[in-house]
Every structure is written in structure tokens, then in C-alpha cells.
Design an enzyme around this catalytic site. Structure first.
Site, PDB file in Angstrom:
ATOM      1  N   HIS A   1      -3.420   4.545   4.956  1.00  0.00           N
ATOM      2  CA  HIS A   1      -4.495   3.552   5.118  1.00  0.00           C
ATOM      3  C   HIS A   1      -5.804   4.119   4.569  1.00  0.00           C
ATOM      4  O   HIS A   1      -6.497   3.482   3.782  1.00  0.00           O
ATOM      5  CB  HIS A   1      -4.638   3.186   6.595  1.00  0.00           C
ATOM      6  CG  HIS A   1      -5.847   2.368   6.883  1.00  0.00           C
ATOM      7  ND1 HIS A   1      -5.979   1.077   6.428  1.00  0.00           N
ATOM      8  CD2 HIS A   1      -7.007   2.667   7.526  1.00  0.00           C
ATOM      9  CE1 HIS A   1      -7.170   0.597   6.808  1.00  0.00           C
ATOM     10  NE2 HIS A   1      -7.794   1.547   7.460  1.00  0.00           N
TER      11      HIS A   1
ATOM     12  N   TYR B   1       4.819   5.988  10.753  1.00  0.00           N
ATOM     13  CA  TYR B   1       5.213   4.595  11.005  1.00  0.00           C
ATOM     14  C   TYR B   1       5.948   3.914   9.841  1.00  0.00           C
ATOM     15  O   TYR B   1       6.276   2.740   9.934  1.00  0.00           O
ATOM     16  CB  TYR B   1       3.994   3.755  11.438  1.00  0.00           C
ATOM     17  CG  TYR B   1       2.833   3.773  10.454  1.00  0.00           C
ATOM     18  CD1 TYR B   1       2.777   2.878   9.393  1.00  0.00           C
ATOM     19  CD2 TYR B   1       1.790   4.680  10.592  1.00  0.00           C
ATOM     20  CE1 TYR B   1       1.710   2.877   8.500  1.00  0.00           C
ATOM     21  CE2 TYR B   1       0.724   4.703   9.703  1.00  0.00           C
ATOM     22  CZ  TYR B   1       0.687   3.798   8.663  1.00  0.00           C
ATOM     23  OH  TYR B   1      -0.359   3.808   7.768  1.00  0.00           O
TER      24      TYR B   1
ATOM     25  N   ARG C   1       0.878  -1.174   0.000  1.00  0.00           N
ATOM     26  CA  ARG C   1       0.000   0.000   0.000  1.00  0.00           C
ATOM     27  C   ARG C   1       0.911   1.217   0.000  1.00  0.00           C
ATOM     28  O   ARG C   1       1.602   1.480   0.975  1.00  0.00           O
ATOM     29  CB  ARG C   1      -0.843  -0.038   1.279  1.00  0.00           C
ATOM     30  CG  ARG C   1      -1.945   0.983   1.339  1.00  0.00           C
ATOM     31  CD  ARG C   1      -2.477   1.081   2.755  1.00  0.00           C
ATOM     32  NE  ARG C   1      -1.638   1.950   3.554  1.00  0.00           N
ATOM     33  CZ  ARG C   1      -1.432   1.825   4.858  1.00  0.00           C
ATOM     34  NH1 ARG C   1      -1.980   0.851   5.525  1.00  0.00           N
ATOM     35  NH2 ARG C   1      -0.655   2.686   5.498  1.00  0.00           N
TER      36      ARG C   1
HETATM   37  C1  LIG Z   1     -14.026  -6.087  12.661  1.00  0.00           C
HETATM   38  C2  LIG Z   1     -13.242  -4.807  12.494  1.00  0.00           C
HETATM   39  N1  LIG Z   1     -12.247  -4.518  13.344  1.00  0.00           N
HETATM   40  C3  LIG Z   1     -11.532  -3.387  13.201  1.00  0.00           C
HETATM   41  C4  LIG Z   1     -11.827  -2.508  12.184  1.00  0.00           C
HETATM   42  C5  LIG Z   1     -10.988  -1.230  12.009  1.00  0.00           C
HETATM   43  N2  LIG Z   1     -10.113  -1.410  10.850  1.00  0.00           N
HETATM   44  C6  LIG Z   1     -10.447  -0.898   9.654  1.00  0.00           C
HETATM   45  S1  LIG Z   1      -9.339  -1.271   8.489  1.00  0.00           S
HETATM   46  C7  LIG Z   1      -8.360  -2.089   9.576  1.00  0.00           C
HETATM   47  C8  LIG Z   1      -7.063  -2.723   9.121  1.00  0.00           C
HETATM   48  C9  LIG Z   1      -7.277  -3.810   8.133  1.00  0.00           C
HETATM   49  O1  LIG Z   1      -6.040  -4.169   7.564  1.00  0.00           O
HETATM   50  P1  LIG Z   1      -5.935  -5.225   6.397  1.00  0.00           P
HETATM   51  O2  LIG Z   1      -6.885  -6.336   6.639  1.00  0.00           O
HETATM   52  O3  LIG Z   1      -4.512  -5.579   6.241  1.00  0.00           O
HETATM   53  O4  LIG Z   1      -6.472  -4.464   5.104  1.00  0.00           O
HETATM   54  P2  LIG Z   1      -5.962  -3.127   4.418  1.00  0.00           P
HETATM   55  O5  LIG Z   1      -6.660  -1.991   5.121  1.00  0.00           O
HETATM   56  O6  LIG Z   1      -4.478  -3.060   4.558  1.00  0.00           O
HETATM   57  O7  LIG Z   1      -6.400  -3.213   2.991  1.00  0.00           O
HETATM   58  C10 LIG Z   1      -8.920  -2.074  10.848  1.00  0.00           C
HETATM   59  C11 LIG Z   1      -8.314  -2.701  12.034  1.00  0.00           C
HETATM   60  C12 LIG Z   1     -12.904  -2.838  11.315  1.00  0.00           C
HETATM   61  N3  LIG Z   1     -13.267  -2.041  10.310  1.00  0.00           N
HETATM   62  N4  LIG Z   1     -13.572  -4.003  11.484  1.00  0.00           N
END
Ligand SMILES: Cc1ncc(C[n+]2csc(CCOP(=O)(O)OP(=O)(O)O)c2C)c(N)n1
Length: 364
Positions: free
Chosen positions: A260, A269, A256
Site C-alpha cells: 500500500h 494478507y 496494486r
Molecule cells: C478519510 C480517510 N480515512 C482513512 C484514511 C487512511 N487511508 C489511507 S489510504 C486508505 C485506503 C484507501 O484505499 P483505496 O481507496 O482503495 O485506494 P488505494 O490506496 O488502493 O489506491 C486508507 C483507509 C485516509 N487517508 N483518509
């Protein structure tokens, strides 16, 4: 971090040179000049939709955006492997998947503008609206695949999620259930190195794809910045699902390149050195170098592609800013397919409530 990665499946090197892997080459042997060019075009347009949406967010026209920059090849390569009847279950970052399924790009930005009753009909494009609850779409894809199998449909489903989602119970349950019942799901993990600010090294002590072996399903590690490799591997996994042989797991190793979401500040970070290493693996530049070396793309062709991306960007901008919310009473139109006495009663109550305000226009 990048030095520790191994790429079992890579068909184009970062310098554009084609790698010979007969097992995977045959899966894309049908591609001709125009197919390669259209993959490149989708990569370029996807990035342009993304940068346009980020700009719109910075200008206050879109509420929030989760940029896909750097992940174009993982998304375009896998989405272009899908047949029209296959069904994709996406998260909040798969804008290029939605685009490749035919979703008008402004439907994405209008959704993130926060317009009421926006988004698209999943049945029209066979791609869901974005799942925000991390990992939930894995369960939805598994259920859909089982249902399709019971209906006798020879289709595949694909569930997109990130490296962070592999730590969610929903994904663990989906993997277990899909393996036990041989559901035709491709679990497509974009390992983009980060779950917000948490690095993948903390997320998993083993390569993520190894987890799939514990569930008893085939798994692949693919260079997620190589559109041809992703296309080949996903075609293989989808065929496996369609023929009723059950689920597979793909880990697409990518990065990425942006924050985020537009609310994040990755400079807190991430190191510049790490970013520079990944920039050298850019998926668009790699495909451009490959096409140029084959004589498929010259300056004129590149300019045409850039102009096509400009057109899409202008369309997205116009449609997003010009979109107006429907009246709040439109809510009642979508509860049942036809008229319903209770809904009509509630609609009348709502109208009466709105009429009680002095400023009618503001309340409509
Ligand atoms: C069940 C849940 N827990 C926490 C969140 C908050 N949250 C949103 S995105 C994220 C990180 C997800 O990372 P990843 O699965 O690696 O996907 P990326 O965002 O890198 O595409 C978190 C913890 C959420 N949306 N849903």
C-alpha cells in the site's frame, strides 16, 4: 479472485493480441505508430519513476511512497485522454497521471521527501497536488466542474480514487451532487483489489461500477491493465463531460502489485498465487507484446526506451537528494501575493526569534 472478473472493455489481450471492439476501436482510430510507442514509453518511464522512488525511500532519502506498480496502464491511458485544459484531481498514488500532465518527476519525490514548500503549482499543469484524505478529491472535482460550467468553459474534470474510497461519504456525496447538477466529472476508480489490507470483495457486494447506475450516470468497466482500452473509454467519458452531458463513472480493473505504501507489508494478507495471476497480466509486457507483433518495436527500440527511463531515473535521484529546504522565513513570502504590514511584522518577529538561538545555521 481473478477468475470472477469480467472485462467488458478490453482491446489488447494479455498475450498482446488485439481484440476487435468497433464501438471502442473508433475512439482510438487516430493512433499511429509513434502514438503507440509514446504510450509505451510513458508506461515504462512511470514504472521507473516508481521503482526509483521506492529505492530512494529504502535509502532514507524519501519519507514515504505509495507505489503505483501494476497500475501504469490505468493511469497513463486515462491521463493521455485528457486535453490540456481539462483538470485532474488525484490521490497519493497517481504519480503517472502527474507525470503525463507534465509535472517534473522529481517534484513528486521531493514532495514525499517532506521538503518544505515543495509540490507543484496545480494551475501550471492542471493537476492537483495529491489528496491524502481518501475521497475528498471527488468533491473538489465536482465543484471545479460546476464552476467551469458556470464560466462557460468546455472542459472536463477527472477524479481519481481507489476501490476503498467508494465506501467514503465524500465519494457518495460527489456522485449524487454531480449527477443532480450534471457536473462534467469523470469519476475514475482504480479498482486495484485492495484498500490497504481490505479486499475489494469486502468493500462492495456488487461490481463497483454498478453503483454509478443508482446515481443515474453512465458507467464502464474496463481492463485497467490495457492502456488502449483505458484510453478509449476515458476519451468517451471525457467527451460526454465536455459537451455538457454530465458525469460518468469508470471502474478500471487493475492490481496494486506492491505494498500500500512503503510502510506496509503485503505478504501478511496476499497470496503468492494471486500475485502470480496478476503478474501474467502485466500492463507493460502486454503493450510490449502488442507493439512487437505489429512490428512497431524491436530490440533497439526497447533499448532506447529503457535508456530514456534510465535518464529520468538518474534525474529524479539527483534532484531529490540535491534538494534543500528553503529557509523557514520563506513561509511569509506565500501568504499574500504582495507585501502586507501584518506579515512584515510577523516576519520581523520570526527573524528576532531565530536570532535568539546560538546555532544560527541550524535554526534558519
Ligand atoms: C478519510 C480517510 N480515512 C482513512 C484514511 C487512511 N487511508 C489511507 S489510504 C486508505 C485506503 C484507501 O484505499 P483505496 O481507496 O482503495 O485506494 P488505494 O490506496 O488502493 O489506491 C486508507 C483507509 C485516509 N487517508 N483518509
Amino acid at each position: 479472485m481473478i477468475g470472477n472478473l469480467d472485462y467488458p472493455v478490453q482491446l489488447i489481450q494479455p498475450d498482446g493480441a488485439r481484440v476487435c471492439r468497433p464501438e471502442y476501436d473508433r475512439l482510438i482510430a487516430d493512433l499511429e505508430r509513434d502514438d503507440y510507442l509514446s504510450l509505451y514509453r510513458d508506461l515504462v518511464i512511470s514504472r521507473r519513476i516508481d521503482t526509483t522512488a521506492v529505492t530512494l525511500q529504502r535509502q532514507g532519502e524519501v519519507g514515504l511512497w505509495a507505489p503505483l506498480s501494476g497500475q501504469e496502464a490505468a493511469q497513463v491511458g486515462s491521463a493521455r485522454a485528457l486535453e490540456p485544459d481539462d483538470f485532474a484531481f488525484i490521490s497519493y498514488r497517481e504519480h503517472a497521471v502527474a507525470y503525463c500532465r507534465g509535472v517534473p518527476p522529481h517534484a513528486l519525490t521531493v514532495l514525499w521527501r517532506g521538503c518544505a514548500h515543495s509540490a507543484w503549482d496545480p494551475e501550471q499543469f492542471n493537476v492537483t497536488n495529491p489528496a491524502i484524505v481518501v475521497g475528498s478529491q471527488g468533491l473538489h472535482a465536482t465543484g471545479y466542474a460546476l464552476g467551469a460550467h458556470l464560466d462557460g468553459a468546455e472542459i472536463a474534470t477527472i477524479a481519481y480514487f481507489g476501490d476503498g474510497a467508494t465506501s467514503q461519504g465524500d465519494i457518495a456525496e460527489a456522485l449524487g451532487f454531480a449527477a443532480s447538477f450534471r457536473a462534467g466529472v469523470v469519476f475514475f476508480c482504480q479498482n486495484n483489489q485492495w484498500a490497504i489490507s481490505e479486499p475489494v470483495s469486502l468493500q462492495s457486494r456488487t461490481p463497483i461500477s454498478h453503483r454509478a447506475e443508482g446515481y443515474g450516470m453512465p458507467s464502464y468497466r474496463v481492463d485497467g491493465n490495457d492502456v488502449l482500452a483505458v484510453l478509449a473509454v476515458t476519451r468517451k467519458a471525457l467527451a460526454h463531460a465536455r459537451e455538457g452531458s454530465g458525469p460518468s463513472f469508470i471502474e478500471a480493473i487493475t492490481c496494486r502489485m506492491g505494498p500500500h505504501t512503503t510502510s506496509d507489508d503485503p505478504s501478511r494478507y496476499r497470496s503468492d498465487t494471486d500475485m502470480a495471476q496478476w503478474r501474467a497480466r502485466d500492463p507493460l509486457e502486454r503493450m510490449r507484446l502488442f507493439l512487437t507483433s505489429r512490428g512497431f518495436l524491436d530490440d533497439e527500440g526497447a533499448a532506447e526506451t529503457a535508456a530514456a527511463a534510465d535518464d529520468v531515473a538518474n534525474g529524479v535521484r539527483r534532484a531529490t537528494i540535491g534538494f534543500t529546504d528553503p529557509p523557514s522565513s520563506a513561509l511569509f513570502d506565500h501568504v499574500y501575493t504582495g507585501p502586507h504590514p501584518l506579515i512584515e511584522h510577523e516576519r520581523a518577529q520570526h527573524q528576532e526569534y531565530l536570532a535568539s538561538f546560538d546555532d544560527q545555521e541550524a535554526m534558519s
